[in-house]
Design a protein around this motif. Structure first.
Motif, PDB file in Angstrom:
ATOM      1  N   TRP A  94      23.741   6.906  66.703  1.00  0.00           N
ATOM      2  CA  TRP A  94      23.942   7.717  67.741  1.00  0.00           C
ATOM      3  C   TRP A  94      24.851   9.073  67.231  1.00  0.00           C
ATOM      4  CZ3 TRP A  94      28.303   6.743  71.936  1.00  0.00           C
ATOM      5  CH2 TRP A  94      29.503   6.287  71.430  1.00  0.00           C
ATOM      6  N   ALA A  95      25.427   8.838  66.392  1.00  0.00           N
ATOM      7  CA  ALA A  95      26.387   9.933  65.510  1.00  0.00           C
ATOM      8  C   ALA A  95      25.498  10.665  65.152  1.00  0.00           C
ATOM      9  CB  ALA A  95      27.157   9.228  64.554  1.00  0.00           C
ATOM     10  N   VAL A  96      24.070  10.733  64.916  1.00  0.00           N
ATOM     11  CA  VAL A  96      23.299  11.724  64.220  1.00  0.00           C
ATOM     12  C   VAL A  96      22.334  12.387  65.242  1.00  0.00           C
ATOM     13  CG1 VAL A  96      23.595  10.828  61.952  1.00  0.00           C
ATOM     14  CG2 VAL A  96      21.659  10.323  63.320  1.00  0.00           C
ATOM     15  N   VAL A  97      22.030  11.934  66.192  1.00  0.00           N
ATOM     16  CA  VAL A  97      21.036  12.332  67.418  1.00  0.00           C
ATOM     17  C   VAL A  97      21.288  13.503  67.924  1.00  0.00           C
ATOM     18  CG1 VAL A  97      20.168   9.917  67.670  1.00  0.00           C
ATOM     19  CG2 VAL A  97      21.802  10.701  69.086  1.00  0.00           C
ATOM     20  N   HIS A  98      22.527  14.048  67.954  1.00  0.00           N
ATOM     21  CA  HIS A  98      22.812  15.311  68.729  1.00  0.00           C
ATOM     22  C   HIS A  98      21.916  16.494  68.077  1.00  0.00           C
ATOM     23  CE1 HIS A  98      24.695  18.319  70.977  1.00  0.00           C
ATOM     24  NE2 HIS A  98      25.451  19.014  70.002  1.00  0.00           N
ATOM     25  N   ASP A  99      22.280  16.402  66.568  1.00  0.00           N
ATOM     26  CA  ASP A  99      21.599  17.480  65.912  1.00  0.00           C
ATOM     27  C   ASP A  99      20.399  17.470  65.926  1.00  0.00           C
ATOM     28  OD1 ASP A  99      24.280  18.573  65.453  1.00  0.00           O
ATOM     29  OD2 ASP A  99      24.383  17.727  63.401  1.00  0.00           O
ATOM     30  N   ASP A 167      31.765  12.242  63.249  1.00  0.00           N
ATOM     31  CA  ASP A 167      32.880  11.237  62.627  1.00  0.00           C
ATOM     32  C   ASP A 167      33.554  10.606  63.670  1.00  0.00           C
ATOM     33  OD1 ASP A 167      32.363  11.799  60.075  1.00  0.00           O
ATOM     34  OD2 ASP A 167      33.874  13.452  59.739  1.00  0.00           O
ATOM     35  N   PHE A 168      33.571  11.479  65.009  1.00  0.00           N
ATOM     36  CA  PHE A 168      34.342  10.726  66.214  1.00  0.00           C
ATOM     37  C   PHE A 168      33.451   9.569  66.787  1.00  0.00           C
ATOM     38  CE2 PHE A 168      35.661  10.932  70.776  1.00  0.00           C
ATOM     39  CZ  PHE A 168      36.855  10.523  70.679  1.00  0.00           C
ATOM     40  N   LEU A 169      32.215  10.038  66.890  1.00  0.00           N
ATOM     41  CA  LEU A 169      31.391   8.946  67.568  1.00  0.00           C
ATOM     42  C   LEU A 169      31.236   7.711  66.333  1.00  0.00           C
ATOM     43  CD1 LEU A 169      28.370  11.162  68.562  1.00  0.00           C
ATOM     44  CD2 LEU A 169      30.011   9.750  69.979  1.00  0.00           C
ATOM     45  N   LYS A 170      31.380   7.865  65.430  1.00  0.00           N
ATOM     46  CA  LYS A 170      31.498   6.937  64.461  1.00  0.00           C
ATOM     47  C   LYS A 170      32.647   5.964  64.585  1.00  0.00           C
ATOM     48  CE  LYS A 170      28.488   8.709  60.684  1.00  0.00           C
ATOM     49  NZ  LYS A 170      28.556   9.286  59.474  1.00  0.00           N
ATOM     50  N   LEU A 209      46.240  10.574  71.301  1.00  0.00           N
ATOM     51  CA  LEU A 209      46.331  11.381  72.895  1.00  0.00           C
ATOM     52  C   LEU A 209      45.098  12.343  72.942  1.00  0.00           C
ATOM     53  CD1 LEU A 209      49.608  11.125  74.958  1.00  0.00           C
ATOM     54  CD2 LEU A 209      47.962   9.326  74.414  1.00  0.00           C
ATOM     55  N   ALA A 210      45.068  13.116  71.960  1.00  0.00           N
ATOM     56  CA  ALA A 210      43.952  14.136  71.955  1.00  0.00           C
ATOM     57  C   ALA A 210      42.732  13.643  71.619  1.00  0.00           C
ATOM     58  CB  ALA A 210      44.439  15.104  70.566  1.00  0.00           C
ATOM     59  N   ALA A 211      42.561  12.393  71.010  1.00  0.00           N
ATOM     60  CA  ALA A 211      41.339  11.792  70.940  1.00  0.00           C
ATOM     61  C   ALA A 211      41.000  10.996  72.222  1.00  0.00           C
ATOM     62  CB  ALA A 211      41.228  10.722  69.636  1.00  0.00           C
ATOM     63  N   ALA A 212      41.945  10.326  72.798  1.00  0.00           N
ATOM     64  CA  ALA A 212      41.542   9.607  73.806  1.00  0.00           C
ATOM     65  C   ALA A 212      41.157  10.535  75.005  1.00  0.00           C
ATOM     66  CB  ALA A 212      43.000   8.903  74.264  1.00  0.00           C
TER      67      ALA A 212
END
Length: 220
Positions: A94-99, A167-170, A209-212
Motif C-alpha cells: 500500500w506504500a507504493v500504489v499511490h504513485d 515511508d510514513f505508510l510503512k 504529534l505531527a505524525a499522529a
C-alpha cells in the motif's frame, strides 16, 4: 480539455479546497502540489476558468465550478479504485500504489473502470481509508478526527491515513495502525510533543504529534 495535466490540477484543487476553511485552493499550495511554479499554476488556472471548470480572481484563491468538481470527483474515483485493485488483487504494498495509480488513472476507460468496481465488490473506501466516489459522483464525507484529539486511556479505531508518503505508510503498517485497527492511547506528553499508542496485539509505539495528526480515527 481533459489532458493529464488538467486532471492533475482538478484533483489537486479539489483536495486543497476540501482541506481549506474557505473552500478555496491557494495558488502557492496548488503549485506545490502539482510540482510547478506559481506562475505556471496561474496560467493553467486561467485556462481552467476559461473552460468553466474553475473560478479564479487575481490575488485570490481558486475554486472549482460544479462542472470542475464533477470532473475532479471522477478522477478521484479512478485513482482510488485503481489503488484498491493494486492492493487487493495484485497484492502490491500500500506504500507504493499511490504513485502507480497516478500513472494509470489517466488511461483507464469508463468501461474498464466499472468492470474494476464490480470485480472489487463496489468498495466504499481505498486501502488508505479515503472514500471512493460512486459512479454517480456522490462522495461521502470522511468522518473521524486526528489521533491527537484522543487522551490517555481512550480507545478508538483507525479510519484513514491522511499522508500518502511511502515511508510514513510503512511506519503506520509496522505499527499496526492501518485503517480498521483498534488502538489505545497509553500516554500523551505535551511538552515533548509525543504520544504513545498501542494497536491491538502490538507493542506500544511512540508518535510525534505531527505524525499522529495524519492518522484519522473514531471512538470505539
Amino acid at each position: 480539455m481533459a489532458t493529464e495535466a488538467v486532471e492533475n490540477y482538478l484533483k489537486a484543487m479539489y483536495t486543497l479546497a476540501r482541506e481549506s476553511p474557505t473552500g478555496e485552493a491557494g495558488m502557492k499550495a496548488l503549485a506545490t502540489m502539482v510540482g510547478v511554479t506559481t506562475g505556471t499554476a496561474t496560467t493553467m488556472v486561467k485556462r481552467l476558468a476559461a473552460a468553466k471548470l474553475a473560478r479564479y480572481e487575481r490575488f485570490g484563491g481558486v475554486r472549482l465550478t460544479t462542472k470542475g468538481e464533477a470532473a475532479a470527483v471522477d478522477i478521484l474515483r479512478r485513482h482510488r479504485l485503481i489503488e484498491t485493485f493494486l492492493v487487493q488483487t495484485l497484492k502490491l504494498d500500500w506504500a507504493v500504489v499511490h504513485d502507480e495509480a497516478e500513472r494509470l488513472e489517466h488511461a483507464i476507460s469508463p468501461v474498464v473502470l466499472e468492470a474494476l468496481d464490480r470485480h472489487l465488490g463496489h468498495p466504499s473506501s481505498d486501502p488508505h481509508g479515503d472514500p471512493i466516489p460512486s459512479a454517480e459522483g456522490r462522495i461521502r464525507e470522511p468522518g473521524g478526527r486526528p489521533l491527537t484529539d484522543f487522551e490517555t486511556g481512550q480507545r478508538g479505531r483507525v479510519v484513514r491515513i491522511a499522508d500518502q508518503d511511502a515511508d510514513f505508510l510503512k511506519f503506520v503498517d509496522a505499527s499496526g495502525l492501518r485503517p480498521g485497527a483498534p488502538f489505545e492511547i497509553r500516554s500523551v506528553d505535551a511538552a515533548a510533543q509525543t504520544m504513545s499508542v498501542r494497536a491491538r496485539g502490538r507493542d506500544p509505539v511512540a508518535l510525534a504529534l505531527a505524525a499522529a495528526r495524519k492518522i484519522v480515527c473514531e471512538r470505539e
